[in-house]
Design a protein around this motif. Structure first.
Motif, PDB file in Angstrom:
ATOM      1  N   GLU A 251       0.695  -1.092   0.118  1.00 49.07           N
ATOM      2  CA  GLU A 251      -0.502  -0.689  -0.199  1.00 49.07           C
ATOM      3  C   GLU A 251       1.037   1.156  -0.296  1.00 49.07           C
ATOM      4  OE1 GLU A 251      -2.869   0.073  -0.182  1.00 49.07           O
ATOM      5  OE2 GLU A 251      -3.810  -1.510  -0.486  1.00 49.07           O
ATOM      6  N   PRO A 252       0.642   2.525  -0.477  1.00 44.90           N
ATOM      7  CA  PRO A 252       1.845   3.051  -0.524  1.00 44.90           C
ATOM      8  C   PRO A 252       1.667   4.309   0.671  1.00 44.90           C
ATOM      9  CG  PRO A 252      -0.078   3.700  -2.114  1.00 44.90           C
ATOM     10  CD  PRO A 252      -0.662   2.167  -1.593  1.00 44.90           C
ATOM     11  N   GLN A 253       2.202   4.967   0.818  1.00 42.94           N
ATOM     12  CA  GLN A 253       3.032   5.779   2.160  1.00 42.94           C
ATOM     13  C   GLN A 253       1.629   6.476   2.087  1.00 42.94           C
ATOM     14  OE1 GLN A 253       6.849   5.642   1.904  1.00 42.94           O
ATOM     15  NE2 GLN A 253       6.829   5.711   4.404  1.00 42.94           N
ATOM     16  N   LYS A 254       0.920   6.809   3.677  1.00 38.97           N
ATOM     17  CA  LYS A 254       0.260   7.559   3.690  1.00 38.97           C
ATOM     18  C   LYS A 254       1.172   8.945   4.312  1.00 38.97           C
ATOM     19  CE  LYS A 254      -4.483   9.548   5.269  1.00 38.97           C
ATOM     20  NZ  LYS A 254      -5.612   8.388   6.260  1.00 38.97           N
ATOM     21  N   PHE A 255       0.593  10.561   4.033  1.00 44.41           N
ATOM     22  CA  PHE A 255       1.032  11.822   4.144  1.00 44.41           C
ATOM     23  C   PHE A 255       0.272  12.237   4.937  1.00 44.41           C
ATOM     24  CE2 PHE A 255       4.193   9.906   1.207  1.00 44.41           C
ATOM     25  CZ  PHE A 255       5.424   9.592   2.164  1.00 44.41           C
ATOM     26  N   GLY A 256       0.547  13.845   5.814  1.00 42.51           N
ATOM     27  CA  GLY A 256      -0.295  14.808   6.527  1.00 42.51           C
ATOM     28  C   GLY A 256       0.972  15.575   6.809  1.00 42.51           C
TER      29      GLY A 256
ATOM     30  N   LYS B  17     -15.870  17.296   5.752  1.00 38.21           N
ATOM     31  CA  LYS B  17     -15.484  16.671   4.347  1.00 38.21           C
ATOM     32  C   LYS B  17     -14.748  17.410   3.845  1.00 38.21           C
ATOM     33  CE  LYS B  17     -20.528  15.021   4.446  1.00 38.21           C
ATOM     34  NZ  LYS B  17     -21.784  15.506   3.740  1.00 38.21           N
ATOM     35  N   ASN B  18     -13.889  18.008   4.134  1.00 34.03           N
ATOM     36  CA  ASN B  18     -13.429  19.091   3.339  1.00 34.03           C
ATOM     37  C   ASN B  18     -11.384  18.555   2.914  1.00 34.03           C
ATOM     38  OD1 ASN B  18     -14.301  20.949   2.395  1.00 34.03           O
ATOM     39  ND2 ASN B  18     -14.007  22.123   3.912  1.00 34.03           N
ATOM     40  N   ALA B  19     -11.339  17.785   4.253  1.00 34.61           N
ATOM     41  CA  ALA B  19      -9.515  16.872   4.312  1.00 34.61           C
ATOM     42  C   ALA B  19      -9.435  16.030   5.268  1.00 34.61           C
ATOM     43  CB  ALA B  19      -8.413  18.008   4.461  1.00 34.61           C
ATOM     44  N   GLY B  20      -9.165  14.623   5.745  1.00 33.42           N
ATOM     45  CA  GLY B  20      -8.785  14.333   6.053  1.00 33.42           C
ATOM     46  C   GLY B  20      -8.062  15.089   7.570  1.00 33.42           C
ATOM     47  N   GLY B  21      -7.951  13.689   8.952  1.00 35.85           N
ATOM     48  CA  GLY B  21      -6.854  14.591   9.920  1.00 35.85           C
ATOM     49  C   GLY B  21      -7.807  15.450  11.451  1.00 35.85           C
ATOM     50  N   GLY B  22      -6.563  16.091  12.184  1.00 37.30           N
ATOM     51  CA  GLY B  22      -7.746  16.056  13.564  1.00 37.30           C
ATOM     52  C   GLY B  22      -6.281  16.773  14.279  1.00 37.30           C
ATOM     53  N   SER B  23      -6.838  16.613  15.798  1.00 34.88           N
ATOM     54  CA  SER B  23      -5.118  17.842  16.392  1.00 34.88           C
ATOM     55  C   SER B  23      -5.222  16.818  17.636  1.00 34.88           C
ATOM     56  CB  SER B  23      -6.311  18.556  17.098  1.00 34.88           C
ATOM     57  OG  SER B  23      -7.624  17.963  18.157  1.00 34.88           O
ATOM     58  N   PHE B  24      -3.723  17.057  18.343  1.00 37.50           N
ATOM     59  CA  PHE B  24      -4.110  16.711  19.537  1.00 37.50           C
ATOM     60  C   PHE B  24      -3.935  17.552  20.200  1.00 37.50           C
ATOM     61  CE2 PHE B  24      -0.193  16.742  17.025  1.00 37.50           C
ATOM     62  CZ  PHE B  24       0.851  17.384  17.939  1.00 37.50           C
ATOM     63  N   ILE B  25      -4.024  17.701  21.554  1.00 40.00           N
ATOM     64  CA  ILE B  25      -3.722  18.992  23.139  1.00 40.00           C
ATOM     65  C   ILE B  25      -2.962  17.790  23.971  1.00 40.00           C
ATOM     66  CG2 ILE B  25      -4.645  20.472  24.443  1.00 40.00           C
ATOM     67  CD1 ILE B  25      -6.847  20.618  22.495  1.00 40.00           C
ATOM     68  N   TYR B  26      -1.694  17.836  24.469  1.00 40.17           N
ATOM     69  CA  TYR B  26      -1.025  16.850  24.952  1.00 40.17           C
ATOM     70  C   TYR B  26      -1.020  18.156  26.463  1.00 40.17           C
ATOM     71  CZ  TYR B  26      -0.417  13.352  21.419  1.00 40.17           C
ATOM     72  OH  TYR B  26      -0.369  12.679  20.592  1.00 40.17           O
ATOM     73  N   HIS B  27      -0.839  17.845  28.360  1.00 41.69           N
ATOM     74  CA  HIS B  27      -1.014  18.615  28.820  1.00 41.69           C
ATOM     75  C   HIS B  27       0.746  17.807  29.467  1.00 41.69           C
ATOM     76  CE1 HIS B  27      -4.240  20.869  29.729  1.00 41.69           C
ATOM     77  NE2 HIS B  27      -4.557  19.880  28.705  1.00 41.69           N
ATOM     78  N   LEU B  28       1.691  18.984  29.721  1.00 42.65           N
ATOM     79  CA  LEU B  28       2.955  18.413  29.852  1.00 42.65           C
ATOM     80  C   LEU B  28       2.959  19.071  31.620  1.00 42.65           C
ATOM     81  CD1 LEU B  28       5.472  19.082  27.628  1.00 42.65           C
ATOM     82  CD2 LEU B  28       5.383  17.080  28.505  1.00 42.65           C
ATOM     83  N   GLU B  29       4.186  19.009  32.186  1.00 43.09           N
ATOM     84  CA  GLU B  29       4.083  19.536  33.109  1.00 43.09           C
ATOM     85  C   GLU B  29       5.009  20.930  33.372  1.00 43.09           C
ATOM     86  OE1 GLU B  29       7.939  17.881  31.971  1.00 43.09           O
ATOM     87  OE2 GLU B  29       6.102  17.308  32.357  1.00 43.09           O
ATOM     88  N   GLY B  30       5.023  21.780  34.269  1.00 50.73           N
ATOM     89  CA  GLY B  30       4.943  23.382  34.023  1.00 50.73           C
ATOM     90  C   GLY B  30       3.908  24.233  33.716  1.00 50.73           C
TER      91      GLY B  30
ATOM     92  N   VAL C  59      -3.436  18.057  12.584  1.00 56.90           N
ATOM     93  CA  VAL C  59      -2.408  17.607  11.410  1.00 56.90           C
ATOM     94  C   VAL C  59      -4.179  17.706  10.221  1.00 56.90           C
ATOM     95  CG1 VAL C  59      -1.915  15.165  10.590  1.00 56.90           C
ATOM     96  CG2 VAL C  59      -0.625  16.468  12.331  1.00 56.90           C
ATOM     97  N   VAL C  60      -3.140  18.203   8.664  1.00 60.29           N
ATOM     98  CA  VAL C  60      -4.160  17.841   7.886  1.00 60.29           C
ATOM     99  C   VAL C  60      -3.489  16.803   7.270  1.00 60.29           C
ATOM    100  CG1 VAL C  60      -5.067  19.062   5.348  1.00 60.29           C
ATOM    101  CG2 VAL C  60      -5.063  20.205   7.842  1.00 60.29           C
ATOM    102  N   HIS C  61      -4.259  16.032   6.377  1.00 58.45           N
ATOM    103  CA  HIS C  61      -4.062  14.827   5.041  1.00 58.45           C
ATOM    104  C   HIS C  61      -3.343  15.356   4.087  1.00 58.45           C
ATOM    105  CE1 HIS C  61      -6.055  11.692   8.318  1.00 58.45           C
ATOM    106  NE2 HIS C  61      -4.798  11.631   8.518  1.00 58.45           N
ATOM    107  N   LEU C  62      -1.962  14.897   3.177  1.00 54.91           N
ATOM    108  CA  LEU C  62      -2.428  15.244   2.097  1.00 54.91           C
ATOM    109  C   LEU C  62      -2.740  15.152   0.572  1.00 54.91           C
ATOM    110  CD1 LEU C  62       1.316  16.550   2.299  1.00 54.91           C
ATOM    111  CD2 LEU C  62       0.055  17.734   2.720  1.00 54.91           C
TER     112      LEU C  62
END
Length: 291
Positions: free
Chosen positions: A205-210, A239-252, A260-263
């Motif tokens: 399968e071809p690689q998928k990039f974002g 429906k415009n594009a695949g992708g999504g977000s992440f929110i990570y809580h670190l210390e401090g 991320v937006v799929h290409l």
């Protein structure tokens, strides 16, 4: 430029790429056989300079590679204690239960880390085992003996746009190895050449990039929840594009906010950076970042 004369250095193993894969390989090789000569080349100015840093790390591999990593001061401290997934609409959100999510989205027991810092620490462990690490050394081409890769050219500079030597040309040098490991990351130029010449992608399968973007925010301490992981999909992409977000809580009181937006998006007017800006205006995100 096959007629270019270069100095050469011989090693048992040459590794291209100072990310977690290349560094782990270097460490393991020296653990198995301390007598091996191992060199690792990194194109960034320092180890970690080209790492997309915010990440959730499963320490299973680290447990096997360096079992006493906690005692050795690995920058792996913020354990995931809360894992959330939301589908966003323009004005609100719906939380998706954790149980139907695929295993890769289950992050309990993993750690929120700066992979840049983890790689810098891995480099320290590698150097303690006498791995030679050369940052700021981009590898421009493979050295071949027939069909076999026997090394790489590093430090070549001053090429014209068409690839011919310019007035300030420096030929660099050859680093040759009995084994050459290509660990240069996504869309690496040497890896692309190898994949094409040895037809490594045939039948797969071809690689998928974002396209990914990330910012580090320092937020109001009252809103900080170290160990909280949030992923979203939906608005503003819809429906415009695949992708999504992440929110990570670190210390401090820091949060890593990424998008991320799929290409494979079809709308040529879609501007991923501006979609990221729109995302930060969603009520759930704006409330977190306010102040």
């Amino acid at each position: 430029m096959s007629d270019t004369v270069r100095e050469a250095m011989e090693y048992d193993v040459v590794i291209v790429g100072g990310g977690p894969a290349g560094l782990s390989a270097a460490i393991r090789l020296k653990q198995v056989n301390p007598g091996l000569s191992v060199v690792l080349l990194e194109k960034g100015s320092e180890i970690g300079a080209h790492i997309l840093s915010g990440a959730v790390l499963d320490t299973a591999g680290l447990d096997r590679l360096i079992p006493d990593w906690k005692a050795k001061g690995a920058p792996v401290e913020t354990e995931v204690i809360s894992d959330n997934f939301y589908v966003l609409g323009e004005g609100g959100q719906v939380r998706v239960p954790n149980w139907p999510m695929p295993p890769l989205m289950s992050n309990h027991g993993k750690y929120i880390v700066s992979m840049g810092n983890v790689c810098r620490w891995l480099a320290e462990q590698a150097e303690a085992l006498e791995v030679e690490i050369f940052p700021g050394m981009a590898c421009s081409q493979l050295v071949r003996d027939g069909d076999r890769v026997v090394g790489v050219v590093a430090g070549e500079m001053g090429l014209n746009p068409d690839g011919t030597p310019g007035p300030q040309y420096e030929p660099g040098m050859e680093l040759r190895g009995k084994y050459v490991l290509i660990a240069e990351g996504v869309r690496g130029s040497l890896a692309k050449e190898l994949i094409a010449s040895h037809r490594l992608s045939d039948g797969h399968e071809p690689q998928k990039f974002g396209l990914g973007m990330k910012e580090i925010w320092e937020i109001d301490p009252a809103k900080a929840k170290p160990g909280t992981v949030t992923h979203t999909m939906g608005w503003p992409l819809g429906k415009n594009a695949g992708g999504g977000s992440f929110i990570y809580h670190l210390e401090g009181n820091q949060v890593l906010v990424g998008f991320v937006v799929h290409l494979n998006y079809q709308n040529p007017h879609l501007y991923p950076y501006m979609e990221f800006q729109r995302f930060k205006h969603h009520p759930m995100v704006a409330e977190l970042l306010e102040g």
